[in-house]
Enzyme design. Structure first.
Site, PDB file in Angstrom:
ATOM      1  N   LYS A 113       0.685  -0.795   0.502  1.00  0.00           N
ATOM      2  CA  LYS A 113       0.000   0.074  -0.016  1.00  0.00           C
ATOM      3  C   LYS A 113       0.518   0.823  -0.325  1.00  0.00           C
ATOM      4  O   LYS A 113       0.590   2.321  -0.620  1.00  0.00           O
ATOM      5  CB  LYS A 113      -0.880  -0.269   0.933  1.00  0.00           C
ATOM      6  CG  LYS A 113      -1.758  -1.091   1.124  1.00  0.00           C
ATOM      7  CD  LYS A 113      -2.801  -1.081   2.390  1.00  0.00           C
ATOM      8  CE  LYS A 113      -4.344  -1.361   2.511  1.00  0.00           C
ATOM      9  NZ  LYS A 113      -5.141  -1.664   3.578  1.00  0.00           N
ATOM     10  N   LYS A 199      -8.871 -13.732  -9.931  1.00  0.00           N
ATOM     11  CA  LYS A 199      -9.543 -13.377  -8.521  1.00  0.00           C
ATOM     12  C   LYS A 199     -10.979 -12.388  -8.826  1.00  0.00           C
ATOM     13  O   LYS A 199     -10.349 -11.281  -9.376  1.00  0.00           O
ATOM     14  CB  LYS A 199      -9.564 -13.539  -6.824  1.00  0.00           C
ATOM     15  CG  LYS A 199      -9.290 -14.508  -6.511  1.00  0.00           C
ATOM     16  CD  LYS A 199      -9.079 -14.451  -5.223  1.00  0.00           C
ATOM     17  CE  LYS A 199     -10.078 -14.443  -4.263  1.00  0.00           C
ATOM     18  NZ  LYS A 199      -9.295 -14.828  -2.813  1.00  0.00           N
ATOM     19  N   LYS A 202     -12.174  -6.444  -5.427  1.00  0.00           N
ATOM     20  CA  LYS A 202     -13.440  -4.897  -6.129  1.00  0.00           C
ATOM     21  C   LYS A 202     -11.970  -3.842  -6.371  1.00  0.00           C
ATOM     22  O   LYS A 202     -12.438  -2.871  -6.710  1.00  0.00           O
ATOM     23  CB  LYS A 202     -13.504  -4.553  -4.314  1.00  0.00           C
ATOM     24  CG  LYS A 202     -12.595  -4.190  -2.909  1.00  0.00           C
ATOM     25  CD  LYS A 202     -12.502  -3.702  -1.912  1.00  0.00           C
ATOM     26  CE  LYS A 202     -12.222  -3.383  -0.804  1.00  0.00           C
ATOM     27  NZ  LYS A 202     -11.441  -4.401   0.275  1.00  0.00           N
TER      28      LYS A 202
END
Ligand code: TRP
Length: 336
Positions: A113, A199, A202
């Protein structure tokens, strides 16, 4: 002996997709009565990356309502909001002071991140795992359901427990409970509608890659119409050359409630032109009861507020007790 306590945190992302539901939530809902469950909407975690103040509160309520709609049963589970209980922030501070900096710098999720944030990395992002440890430890949770991506954070939590107890508790009277990962038999792996090898996620920039639980029938129809397929006629499971075919059949299987053998027989001679409308209708019908429940919860704001208030009351009593024990172990004076 009482039931084991389970604590789980969910980010207020505002939306959930079929991969979340079929891969995790649905299986979880099925076994919730075996545990004493605490579901925390982790809004303090949501601000560790840039966030929108205008939508944070609504997203928090939405995700709580969505979980209720998915079948979280209040006879077995408490739902509450992390920021409503100040003990989460306070225990984080106390644990910060016994957590070595390099443990946090080594966290994979932080590194990933941080790279995405570039120059703009807040201290909160580094501290994210300590806040998560506080979530878990305040409730003296026995088990924490974790996916692959959160395993390292749970390991860190265990390291913090051992360090804290070693430094500040008697060996036979630990202050903090060592939580165990609750790794369930993996639910279905639902793949992206635009790439059957990845996969459903989101974070995929394309909305067409996923079906959200709150998508309208029109959106579902459009996404399935445009999803990736292949030119082969006749539909089969488990062909490594046909990941999209396997994924769409699996979705049909899970949403229809039919067995694999039934689906295989039903679809073996179909072309996409016949299968897609079938999958569309099945998906719309499968999501309908949940969407209706969601709407009912959202239409009754007082109900949702009362659920979160009750959840908070129960949770806060436990959290404050643990916090007091931790402060006593650290030697703080008690206000009189
Ligand atoms: N970090 C978790 C995630 O992104 C969310 C979370 C926060 C959590 N606190 C938790 C999960 C406590 C389990 C227990 O999925």
């Amino acid at each position: 002996m009482g039931k084991q306590r389970v604590l789980s945190g969910v980010q207020p992302t505002g939306n959930l997709h079929l991969g979340n539901y079929l891969g995790a939530i649905r299986n979880w809902v099925e076994i919730q009565d075996q545990y004493d469950n605490y579901f925390c909407v982790v809004d303090l975690h949501a601000i560790t990356v840039p966030h929108n103040p205008a939508t944070l509160a609504a997203d928090t309520y939405n995700i709580a309502a969505l979980y209720l709609a998915c079948g979280i049963d209040l006879n077995h589970s408490n739902i509450f909001v992390q920021s409503h209980i100040s003990a989460h922030s306070e225990l984080t501070w106390l644990l910060n002071c016994i957590t070595p900096l390099n443990w946090l710098q080594d966290m994979i999720q932080f590194k990933e991140k941080a790279v995405k944030q570039g120059e703009n990395v807040g201290v909160g992002l580094l501290d994210y795992p300590v806040l998560m440890a506080a979530d878990i430890l305040l409730y003296q949770a026995d088990q924490v359901p974790v996916g692959e991506d959160q395993k390292q954070h749970l390991e860190l939590t265990r390291d913090i427990v051992n360090r804290f107890n070693h430094q500040f508790a008697q060996p036979d009277q630990p202050v903090l409970k060592l939580p165990a990962p609750l790794i369930r038999k993996e639910g279905a792996r639902v793949m992206s509608l635009t790439d059957g090898t990845r996969k459903m996620s989101k974070s995929d920039p394309s909305e067409l890659s996923r079906i959200n639980l709150l998508d309208t029938p029109e959106q579902i129809t459009n996404k399935i119409k445009r999803c990736k397929t292949d030119p082969v006629r006749g539909l089969t499971f488990d062909d490594p050359e046909r990941p999209e075919c396997n994924n769409l059949l699996t979705l049909y299987l899970l949403l229809s409630g039919k067995t694999k053998a039934e689906v295989a027989a039903e679809c073996q001679d179909m072309g996409w032109g016949q299968f897609k409308p079938l999958l569309t209708e099945t998906t719309i019908n499968a999501l309908k009861p949940m969407q209706e429940k969601y709407q009912a919860v959202m239409d009754d704001k007082g109900y949702l507020e009362s659920v979160l208030r009750d959840g908070r009351e129960k949770a806060e009593a436990i959290a404050n007790q643990t916090l007091s024990q931790v402060k006593a172990a650290l030697g703080f004076s008690v206000p009189v």
